[in-house]
Write a protein that holds these residues in place. Structure first.
Motif, PDB file in Angstrom:
ATOM      1  N   VAL A  36      42.035  36.248  47.617  1.00  0.00           N
ATOM      2  CA  VAL A  36      42.315  35.798  46.252  1.00  0.00           C
ATOM      3  C   VAL A  36      41.609  36.709  45.262  1.00  0.00           C
ATOM      4  O   VAL A  36      40.412  37.004  45.413  1.00  0.00           O
ATOM      5  CB  VAL A  36      41.842  34.352  46.048  1.00  0.00           C
ATOM      6  CG1 VAL A  36      42.083  33.925  44.591  1.00  0.00           C
ATOM      7  CG2 VAL A  36      42.568  33.411  46.993  1.00  0.00           C
ATOM      8  N   ALA A  37      42.358  37.174  44.262  1.00  0.00           N
ATOM      9  CA  ALA A  37      41.777  37.908  43.147  1.00  0.00           C
ATOM     10  C   ALA A  37      41.838  36.976  41.933  1.00  0.00           C
ATOM     11  O   ALA A  37      42.909  36.745  41.369  1.00  0.00           O
ATOM     12  CB  ALA A  37      42.543  39.196  42.885  1.00  0.00           C
ATOM     13  N   LYS A  38      40.699  36.429  41.569  1.00  0.00           N
ATOM     14  CA  LYS A  38      40.671  35.402  40.538  1.00  0.00           C
ATOM     15  C   LYS A  38      40.705  36.009  39.137  1.00  0.00           C
ATOM     16  O   LYS A  38      40.001  36.972  38.850  1.00  0.00           O
ATOM     17  CB  LYS A  38      39.420  34.533  40.707  1.00  0.00           C
ATOM     18  CG  LYS A  38      39.426  33.746  42.008  1.00  0.00           C
ATOM     19  CD  LYS A  38      38.226  32.815  42.121  1.00  0.00           C
ATOM     20  CE  LYS A  38      38.304  31.992  43.410  1.00  0.00           C
ATOM     21  NZ  LYS A  38      37.136  31.079  43.564  1.00  0.00           N
ATOM     22  N   GLY A  39      41.562  35.435  38.306  1.00  0.00           N
ATOM     23  CA  GLY A  39      41.647  35.835  36.904  1.00  0.00           C
ATOM     24  C   GLY A  39      42.349  37.147  36.634  1.00  0.00           C
ATOM     25  O   GLY A  39      42.371  37.609  35.494  1.00  0.00           O
ATOM     26  N   VAL A  40      42.970  37.766  37.656  1.00  0.00           N
ATOM     27  CA  VAL A  40      43.522  39.109  37.440  1.00  0.00           C
ATOM     28  C   VAL A  40      44.796  39.106  36.600  1.00  0.00           C
ATOM     29  O   VAL A  40      45.221  40.165  36.131  1.00  0.00           O
ATOM     30  CB  VAL A  40      43.799  39.819  38.778  1.00  0.00           C
ATOM     31  CG1 VAL A  40      42.513  40.090  39.522  1.00  0.00           C
ATOM     32  CG2 VAL A  40      44.771  39.027  39.644  1.00  0.00           C
ATOM     33  N   ARG A  41      45.407  37.942  36.398  1.00  0.00           N
ATOM     34  CA  ARG A  41      46.618  37.904  35.572  1.00  0.00           C
ATOM     35  C   ARG A  41      46.309  37.718  34.100  1.00  0.00           C
ATOM     36  O   ARG A  41      47.217  37.725  33.263  1.00  0.00           O
ATOM     37  CB  ARG A  41      47.543  36.796  36.080  1.00  0.00           C
ATOM     38  CG  ARG A  41      48.177  37.145  37.431  1.00  0.00           C
ATOM     39  CD  ARG A  41      48.760  35.946  38.132  1.00  0.00           C
ATOM     40  NE  ARG A  41      49.652  35.196  37.287  1.00  0.00           N
ATOM     41  CZ  ARG A  41      49.873  33.884  37.401  1.00  0.00           C
ATOM     42  NH1 ARG A  41      49.253  33.203  38.376  1.00  0.00           N
ATOM     43  NH2 ARG A  41      50.699  33.262  36.599  1.00  0.00           N
TER      44      ARG A  41
END
Length: 240
Positions: A36-41
Motif C-alpha cells: 500500500v502506498a498511502k496518500g499517493v493520489r
C-alpha cells in the motif's frame, strides 16, 4: 514493525479508498510484492509519480499484517512517462509487465527482473519499434522460464535447418518429415527474425519487413500464451 528496502518495477496499480493505492511490483530480491502506498493520489504526494506502471524505484517498506506499506520511493528508471505517452509503446509495455508477473508467481526471479528492466529501458528509448522490443522480451523471458524455442534445427528430430514450418506445441521449427497438419509455414525472413529476437540481435531484427514482423509476432504471441496456459489480457484481439 520491520523496515526493509527493495528495488522493483511497478507492474500495475489500483485504487484503495480515497487517497491510497495498492502497488504490485516485481522486485529484485522478494519477487512479486503487493504493498500500500498511502496518500499517493493526493496532489500533495511527494512520490506518487514514482509509483506509476513501468517505473523502476528503490522503495522503503514496513511489514504489515496483510499488506506491507511503502514509506519512501526513489526513482531509478523513469520509463513510465515515455512508455505511456505512445499507444504502441504502452501496449507493448503492458504485455511485458503482465508476462513478467505471470512468470514470477513462484518466488524471486532475479534474471526475469533484470530482463524486464532492460526491456523497459529499450522500449522507453524509442529507438527500436515497440513490437520488436515486445517480441524479443517475450522470447527471452520464456527462455529464462525454461521454455527456450528452437528456430534452427528441427525440434523433433534434430534435422539441420533452415526450416519454415513452426509447431508452437513442439517448441519451434520442424522439418518436412516431422510436419504436423495445420502447422503454419513462415517466410524464411520471419524465421530469421525469430532467431534474431531470441538472440537479442537488434541489427538483424531491424532489417525485417512488415510481413516478416507480422508473422513472427503471431508465433511469439501463440508460443507465449501456450506455455502460460491462458491468454494475456494485454495482448487483446487487435494486436499490432
Amino acid at each position: 514493525m520491520p523496515l526493509y528496502r527493495e528495488e522493483g518495477v511497478v507492474l500495475r496499480t489500483h485504487k484503495l479508498g480515497e487517497a491510497d493505492r495498492i502497488v504490485t511490483m516485481l522486485t529484485q530480491g522478494r519477487g512479486l510484492l503487493r504493498a500500500v502506498a498511502k496518500g499517493v493520489r493526493r496532489t500533495s504526494s511527494k512520490f506518487g509519480a514514482r509509483l506509476e506502471p513501468f517505473m523502476v524505484a528503490d522503495i522503503q517498506c514496513y511489514e504489515g499484517r496483510t499488506l506491507d506499506s511503502i514509506t519512501q520511493a526513489e526513482t531509478l528508471g523513469a520509463y513510465g512517462p515515455r512508455i505511456s505517452a505512445d499507444y504502441d509503446r504502452y501496449r507493448a509495455g503492458s504485455v511485458m509487465v503482465e508476462t513478467a508477473e505471470r512468470l514470477s508467481e513462484g518466488g524471486p526471479t532475479p534474471h526475469q527482473y533484470h530482463l524486464l528492466v532492460g526491456a523497459l529501458r529499450t522500449l522507453a528509448a524509442a529507438q527500436i519499434p515497440a513490437g520488436l522490443v515486445r517480441d524479443g522480451y517475450l522470447l527471452r523471458a520464456m527462455g529464462l522460464a525454461g521454455w527456450t524455442p528452437g528456430f534452427e534445427e528441427c525440434v523433433r528430430c534434430g534435422a539441420p535447418g533452415p526450416h519454415t514450418l513452426v509447431v508452437v506445441q513442439l517448441g519451434g521449427v520442424v522439418c518436412e518429415t516431422c510436419r504436423v497438419p495445420g502447422a503454419p509455414r513462415l517466410d524464411t525472413g520471419a524465421v530469421a527474425l525469430l532467431s534474431a529476437l531470441l538472440a537479442g540481435d537488434w541489427d538483424a531484427a531491424l532489417g525485417a519487413g512488415a510481413r516478416e514482423q507480422g508473422q513472427a509476432a503471431g508465433i511469439v504471441s501463440a508460443y507465449t500464451q501456450w506455455h502460460l496456459e491462458r491468454g494475456l489480457r494485454s495482448l487483446g484481439p487487435s494486436r499490432r
